[in-house]
Every structure is written in structure tokens, then in C-alpha cells.
Design an enzyme around this catalytic site. Structure first.
Site, mmCIF file in Angstrom:
data_model
loop_
_atom_site.group_PDB
_atom_site.id
_atom_site.type_symbol
_atom_site.label_atom_id
_atom_site.label_comp_id
_atom_site.label_asym_id
_atom_site.label_seq_id
_atom_site.Cartn_x
_atom_site.Cartn_y
_atom_site.Cartn_z
ATOM 1 N N PRO A 1 -33.465 -16.773 -7.593
ATOM 2 C CA PRO A 1 -32.796 -16.236 -8.860
ATOM 3 C C PRO A 1 -33.558 -14.979 -8.784
ATOM 4 O O PRO A 1 -34.486 -14.490 -9.758
ATOM 5 C CB PRO A 1 -33.685 -16.906 -9.693
ATOM 6 C CG PRO A 1 -34.821 -17.658 -9.441
ATOM 7 C CD PRO A 1 -34.547 -17.837 -8.034
ATOM 8 N N CYS A 2 -33.374 -13.784 -7.984
ATOM 9 C CA CYS A 2 -33.767 -12.445 -7.979
ATOM 10 C C CYS A 2 -33.647 -11.955 -8.984
ATOM 11 O O CYS A 2 -34.350 -10.566 -9.401
ATOM 12 C CB CYS A 2 -33.168 -11.898 -6.542
ATOM 13 S SG CYS A 2 -31.611 -12.048 -6.253
#
Length: 105
Positions: A53-54
Site C-alpha cells: 500500500p504505497c
DNA sequence: GAGCTGACGGGGG
DNA sequence: CCCCCCGCCAGCT
């Protein structure tokens, strides 16, 4: 593998929904207090389709990045708001409320 | 095979 | 207090 990038991704993957972290904080966690840049590069190198989940990684001001705006502006912000993350009138994440607290401290 | 670029942060002047 | 410079890793040209 065994690279700095992999270590960053592993940490980002541990961030729960509704929580965010900063490049500098991740840098310290991987043993590179001055390597905040590397964290940003790791994000750009983040393989698409992965469980990383950048979008939960913001800069020290809680500001979102334009790198997510490849399709439409405000993409990162929208993703975070969808998780319940509050933004300040300045357009930054309220780190005081949503900063992720890393394990082992 | 080498050089440049790329999602930042902190320290020094 | 504000601005500039350095540090760092990996992938692409």
C-alpha cells in the site's frame, strides 16, 4: 531481494488501513536515517499489483505526491480518505492522528 | 559498462 | 529563520 527496497516494502505492507507513515520514518526503520530518498525511490520501484500500500507513505509534512496523479490528480488523497484518514485544510494528512506506530519500540 | 535520474530529509551557512 | 547542498540505492538509457 535482500535489498533496501525489499525491506521498505516489507514495512509498508505492515501498515494497517487508516494509518500512514513518512519516508523519513521508514528510512530510520531500515537503518538509513539519511536515506529518506531511497524510500521514495523504493516507492517508485514498487511493483504494480503487489500488496504494498504505497499510498500510505507521505512526506514529513503529510503531503501526498503527484506521482500518483498519473491518471487523475488527488489519487493518493482519495485512497487515504477512503480509509478514514483526515486531511488538514492545507491538504496534508493529520499525522498527529494517523501516523503509524512501528512495532518494537 | 557507465552515468543520470528519481515519490525526501536533515544539516550547515 | 530561509536557502542550498549532500547523502543514498536501483533501474533505465
Amino acid at each position: 531481494m535482500s535489498g533496501v527496497f525489499e525491506q521498505v516494502w516489507a514495512l509498508v505492507r505492515q501498515i494497517p488501513p487508516g494509518r500512514v507513515t513518512t519516508y523519513g520514518q521508514l528510512a530510520q526503520l531500515i537503518g538509513r536515517p539519511r536515506g529518506a530518498r531511497l524510500v521514495g525511490y523504493a516507492m517508485s520501484a514498487c511493483p504494480s499489483g503487489s500488496s504494498v500500500p504505497c499510498h500510505r507513505v507521505v512526506n514529513r509534512f503529510g503531503g501526498t505526491t503527484t506521482a500518483f496523479d498519473t491518471l487523475a490528480p488527488g489519487t493518493q488523497r482519495a485512497l487515504l480518505e477512503a480509509e478514514g484518514v483526515a486531511f488538514t485544510p492545507e491538504g496534508c494528512v493529520d499525522l498527529s492522528r494517523h501516523l503509524w506506530q512501528p512495532p518494537g519500540r
